[in-house]
Design a protein around this motif. Structure first.
Motif, mmCIF file in Angstrom:
data_model
loop_
_atom_site.group_PDB
_atom_site.id
_atom_site.type_symbol
_atom_site.label_atom_id
_atom_site.label_comp_id
_atom_site.label_asym_id
_atom_site.label_seq_id
_atom_site.Cartn_x
_atom_site.Cartn_y
_atom_site.Cartn_z
ATOM 1 N N ASN A 54 1.022 -1.216 -0.290
ATOM 2 C CA ASN A 54 0.294 0.225 0.106
ATOM 3 C C ASN A 54 0.944 1.447 -0.002
ATOM 4 O OD1 ASN A 54 -2.599 -1.473 -0.361
ATOM 5 N ND2 ASN A 54 -2.435 -1.183 1.813
ATOM 6 N N ARG A 55 2.133 1.050 0.815
ATOM 7 C CA ARG A 55 3.094 2.678 1.009
ATOM 8 C C ARG A 55 3.169 3.152 -1.102
ATOM 9 N NH1 ARG A 55 6.329 0.479 4.229
ATOM 10 N NH2 ARG A 55 8.538 -0.100 2.604
ATOM 11 N N ALA A 56 3.577 1.769 -1.634
ATOM 12 C CA ALA A 56 4.716 1.806 -2.475
ATOM 13 C C ALA A 56 3.484 2.469 -3.420
ATOM 14 C CB ALA A 56 5.027 0.466 -3.097
ATOM 15 N N TYR A 57 2.106 1.163 -3.213
ATOM 16 C CA TYR A 57 1.008 1.885 -4.109
ATOM 17 C C TYR A 57 1.180 3.629 -4.596
ATOM 18 C CZ TYR A 57 -3.672 1.338 -6.707
ATOM 19 O OH TYR A 57 -4.295 1.638 -7.286
ATOM 20 N N HIS A 202 -11.173 -4.525 -4.677
ATOM 21 C CA HIS A 202 -11.928 -5.571 -4.228
ATOM 22 C C HIS A 202 -11.870 -5.834 -2.847
ATOM 23 C CE1 HIS A 202 -7.714 -6.359 -4.935
ATOM 24 N NE2 HIS A 202 -7.768 -7.539 -4.412
ATOM 25 N N ASP A 203 -12.139 -6.542 -2.421
ATOM 26 C CA ASP A 203 -12.237 -6.796 -1.030
ATOM 27 C C ASP A 203 -12.244 -5.728 -0.022
ATOM 28 O OD1 ASP A 203 -9.286 -6.022 -0.779
ATOM 29 O OD2 ASP A 203 -8.623 -7.808 -1.095
ATOM 30 N N GLY A 204 -12.791 -4.007 0.011
ATOM 31 C CA GLY A 204 -13.308 -3.609 0.841
ATOM 32 C C GLY A 204 -11.511 -2.614 0.675
ATOM 33 N N SER A 205 -10.643 -2.785 -0.275
ATOM 34 C CA SER A 205 -9.921 -2.357 -0.454
ATOM 35 C C SER A 205 -9.846 -0.896 -0.921
ATOM 36 C CB SER A 205 -8.437 -3.284 -0.452
ATOM 37 O OG SER A 205 -8.080 -3.703 -0.781
ATOM 38 N N TYR A 206 -9.682 0.229 -0.798
ATOM 39 C CA TYR A 206 -10.146 1.983 -1.741
ATOM 40 C C TYR A 206 -8.819 2.649 -0.878
ATOM 41 C CZ TYR A 206 -11.354 3.114 2.839
ATOM 42 O OH TYR A 206 -11.655 3.618 4.488
ATOM 43 N N LEU A 207 -9.023 4.047 -2.405
ATOM 44 C CA LEU A 207 -7.999 4.872 -2.072
ATOM 45 C C LEU A 207 -8.201 6.031 -1.967
ATOM 46 C CD1 LEU A 207 -7.182 6.044 -4.981
ATOM 47 C CD2 LEU A 207 -6.500 4.643 -5.293
ATOM 48 N N TYR A 208 -8.472 7.699 -0.848
ATOM 49 C CA TYR A 208 -8.809 8.453 -1.217
ATOM 50 C C TYR A 208 -7.680 9.411 -1.151
ATOM 51 C CZ TYR A 208 -7.615 8.201 4.464
ATOM 52 O OH TYR A 208 -7.115 8.091 5.410
ATOM 53 N N VAL A 209 -8.238 10.338 -1.531
ATOM 54 C CA VAL A 209 -7.069 11.914 -1.437
ATOM 55 C C VAL A 209 -8.058 13.075 -0.677
ATOM 56 C CG1 VAL A 209 -5.574 13.004 -3.568
ATOM 57 C CG2 VAL A 209 -6.418 11.233 -3.822
ATOM 58 N N VAL A 210 -7.252 13.655 -0.280
ATOM 59 C CA VAL A 210 -7.171 14.836 0.815
ATOM 60 C C VAL A 210 -6.039 15.573 0.563
ATOM 61 C CG1 VAL A 210 -8.243 13.036 2.549
ATOM 62 C CG2 VAL A 210 -6.007 14.588 2.624
ATOM 63 N N ASP A 211 -6.809 16.729 0.447
ATOM 64 C CA ASP A 211 -5.850 18.331 0.733
ATOM 65 C C ASP A 211 -5.694 18.770 2.180
ATOM 66 O OD1 ASP A 211 -7.455 19.871 1.460
ATOM 67 O OD2 ASP A 211 -7.927 20.367 -0.369
ATOM 68 N N LEU A 257 -4.767 -1.866 6.937
ATOM 69 C CA LEU A 257 -3.201 -1.186 6.749
ATOM 70 C C LEU A 257 -3.610 -0.209 5.574
ATOM 71 C CD1 LEU A 257 -2.684 -5.659 6.783
ATOM 72 C CD2 LEU A 257 -2.597 -3.343 8.351
ATOM 73 N N ALA A 258 -2.349 0.825 6.362
ATOM 74 C CA ALA A 258 -2.819 2.150 5.370
ATOM 75 C C ALA A 258 -1.012 2.917 5.098
ATOM 76 C CB ALA A 258 -3.585 3.065 5.888
ATOM 77 N N ALA A 272 -3.651 4.713 0.639
ATOM 78 C CA ALA A 272 -4.026 3.065 0.113
ATOM 79 C C ALA A 272 -4.528 2.418 1.040
ATOM 80 C CB ALA A 272 -3.417 2.815 -1.612
ATOM 81 N N GLN A 273 -5.587 1.987 1.365
ATOM 82 C CA GLN A 273 -5.726 0.967 2.573
ATOM 83 C C GLN A 273 -6.153 -0.131 2.389
ATOM 84 O OE1 GLN A 273 -7.027 4.133 5.676
ATOM 85 N NE2 GLN A 273 -9.206 4.033 5.174
ATOM 86 N N ARG A 274 -6.712 -0.830 3.322
ATOM 87 C CA ARG A 274 -6.924 -2.751 2.391
ATOM 88 C C ARG A 274 -7.750 -2.409 4.329
ATOM 89 N NH1 ARG A 274 -4.902 -8.109 1.109
ATOM 90 N NH2 ARG A 274 -6.451 -8.977 -0.003
ATOM 91 N N PRO A 275 -8.284 -3.840 3.693
ATOM 92 C CA PRO A 275 -8.881 -3.935 5.905
ATOM 93 C C PRO A 275 -8.230 -5.390 5.749
ATOM 94 C CG PRO A 275 -11.029 -3.989 4.201
ATOM 95 C CD PRO A 275 -9.430 -3.770 3.564
ATOM 96 N N THR A 276 -7.746 -5.148 6.875
ATOM 97 C CA THR A 276 -6.510 -6.163 8.057
ATOM 98 C C THR A 276 -7.917 -7.406 8.091
ATOM 99 O OG1 THR A 276 -5.890 -4.982 9.336
ATOM 100 C CG2 THR A 276 -5.152 -6.687 9.694
ATOM 101 N N GLN A 277 -9.253 -7.889 8.188
ATOM 102 C CA GLN A 277 -9.337 -9.330 8.434
ATOM 103 C C GLN A 277 -9.500 -9.246 6.991
ATOM 104 O OE1 GLN A 277 -13.352 -8.776 9.102
ATOM 105 N NE2 GLN A 277 -13.765 -10.669 8.562
#
Length: 530
Positions: A54-57, A202-211, A257-258, A272-277
């Motif tokens: 996720n860090r690399a992504y 998929h599987d709850g993973s997603y990303l977002y952008v903030v200013d 996990l972000a 970019a983050q993904r549910p630990t589950q």
């Protein structure tokens, strides 16, 4: 007699079974520990790999956004250079605005604005702003700073959340003619929106952008775009300009996990983050496979241990019996005589012998440290209490000599505490010299000392106290010189009850000695001890 032999026999049988049980239990514990350790390692690897991914992504996506923004600025800069000599040609400006908007689809709209802030060309023409003066934050910033600008996200008059990218237009003499600007709508279709939206969700993973104002510029839930995010450790870190990864719980309480990174040009944060589950979902299959693969060997191992435990029962039983008497001085000799015919029992025997010596050393040292005053080496209050408990429990008569140094405060005030400490140490040596080995010599605080004299009456205690007083009076204590002590004597016998009472009586006699002029011994009468 027969009953005792039978009990002894069954006791030994039970002991052997206990050894077998413990051996089997140890094997099971080892197996469980191996399984659990493998589970922990696999679990941590999945978490670490996901965090790194996720860090690399996030870093890659932040670079992509940065490259896109650089590309838009380059496009505007190129158009501005072409129109330096033709900025007054409205038809040419309209054509260039249309080309910029349609050729790369980088912008949702394009405008040309003169030095007075009036729109001279626009695409699309449905904006209905031609000839009007723009008064948006992005337009005003571009007009005021007169250099390439990427505005902070803001909401336009039409209600669109957008970013305004602009580049100044100057003539050959460097005179400011106006600027060319393009908008990127954050809630509508654009290359930026497509760049972010094409990534997997998929599987709850997603990303977002903030200013920098914590406003969401992109989120898979479009209704949240433009929302200001509350306290969040990941957002706090990324808005400080950091790139990294973190395990957090989001506002809905989901364990995530972000990975996060910063966009250099705008200082936006990409997360970019993904549910630990979801990350840990595969671990159940991995552990089931491991269990099935190790189970046959585990069963064979348990059977072997069951068989071999009978062979090692005899020396282990002897060592176990010895282990129950580790505090007995003769135990070391008993352990030494155990016939350890195989390596493991021999090592246990050796370890027990080492442990026995170490245990007794540490116990003796601990008892000494706990019961000893570090300055004088005499018993402290804890040592005194132990001695009193022993004498009371054995109902042994004893006498008490309570004493302290006369005018000791002036010693510390005049010569310093170091000199005072030397006086206390010298007095302690004198007290030990006039005492028997069985006497308990204590320092109970400051310049206050006490001697317990077991099996001694008041008369003998008075003689000891007087001998101590004279010895101190005749001693020169370094630079301090001559000193005196005052002493109080009391006796405890079985009919007096609490031993603490006799300490108070001895203290009272000590204070009486001080009131009577110091440097003297006062012995309690029998009426004082009631």
């Amino acid at each position: 007699m027969v009953s005792n032999i039978t009990l002894s026999y069954f006791f030994r049988v039970n002991l052997r079974r206990l050894i077998l049980f413990l051996a089997l239990l140890s094997a099971l514990v080892i197996q469980f520990n191996t399984f659990y350790a493998s589970y922990s390692v696999q679990r941590q690897l999945l978490i670490d790999n996901t965090l790194a991914s996720n860090r690399a992504y996030a870093s890659k996506l932040a670079d992509s956004i940065d490259q896109f923004l650089q590309s838009t600025q380059q496009q505007l800069a190129y158009s501005a250079s072409l129109l330096t000599a033709k900025f007054g040609d409205a038809e040419l400006l309209m054509a260039e605005a249309e080309r910029l908007r349609l050729q790369t689809n980088s912008f949702n709209s394009v405008v040309f604005v003169d030095a007075n802030g009036k729109v001279v060309a626009t695409s699309p023409d449905t904006l209905s702003i031609l000839g009007k003066k723009l008064d948006s934050p992005g337009a005003n910033e571009a007009l005021n700073v007169r250099r390439p600008v990427i505005s902070a996200p803001y909401i336009s008059v039409a209600g669109n959340l957008l970013v305004f990218i602009s580049h100044p237009v100057t003539d050959s003499a460097g005179r400011y003619l106006g600027y060319i600007g393009g908008t990127v709508y954050l809630k509508q279709k654009s290359i930026l929106n497509k760049l972010l939206g094409e990534h997997y969700y998929h599987d709850g993973s997603y990303l977002y952008v903030v200013d920098q104002s914590r406003r969401l510029l992109y989120h898979p839930d479009a209704s949240r775009v433009g929302e200001e995010v509350g306290p969040n450790l990941v957002i706090d870190a990324v808005l400080r300009g950091e790139t990294g990864d973190m395990r957090i719980n989001n506002s809905q309480g989901i364990d995530l996990l972000a990975g996060y990174a910063i966009v250099p040009m705008t200082h936006w944060g990409v997360v970019a983050q993904r549910p630990t589950q979801a990350t840990l979902a595969p671990i159940s299959g991995l552990m089931s496979s491991m269990l099935l693969n190790t189970l046959p060997l585990a069963i064979l191992t348990l059977l072997f241990i069951w068989w071999f435990a009978n062979m090692i029962a005899s020396p282990l039983r002897e060592l176990a019996d010895s282990a129950q008497e580790m505090d007995h001085p003769a135990t070391a000799e008993r352990i030494q005589k155990v016939h350890s015919w195989y390596f493991e029992s021999s090592e246990i025997k050796r370890a027990m012998l080492i442990g026995f010596k170490l245990l007794h050393y540490k116990i003796n040292k601990l008892l000494l440290d706990v019961q000893t005053d570090p300055l004088t080496g005499l018993h402290n209050r804890r040592g005194l209490d132990l001695a009193l408990d022993l004498m009371q429990s054995t109902r042994r008569n004893f006498a008490v000599v309570s004493l302290d140094i006369d005018n000791f405060k002036s010693v510390n005030d005049t010569y310093g505490h170091d000199a005072g400490d030397e006086v206390l140490q010298s007095l302690a040596k004198i007290m030990q010299n006039v005492s028997r080995d069985e006497d308990v010599v204590c320092r109970i605080g400051g310049e206050e000392f006490l001697i317990l004299l077991p099996s001694v009456g008041s008369k003998v205690a008075e003689e000891v106290a007087e001998r101590l007083r004279r010895q101190v009076e005749q001693t020169r204590f370094g630079p301090v010189g001559q000193l005196t002590i005052s002493l109080g004597v009391a006796q405890w016998s079985q009919d007096l009850g609490d031993v603490e009472a006799v300490l108070k009586v001895a203290d009272n006699m000590l204070y009486k000695a001080k009131r009577n002029g110091r440097n003297r011994v006062v012995v309690a009468e029998s009426s004082d001890c009631v």
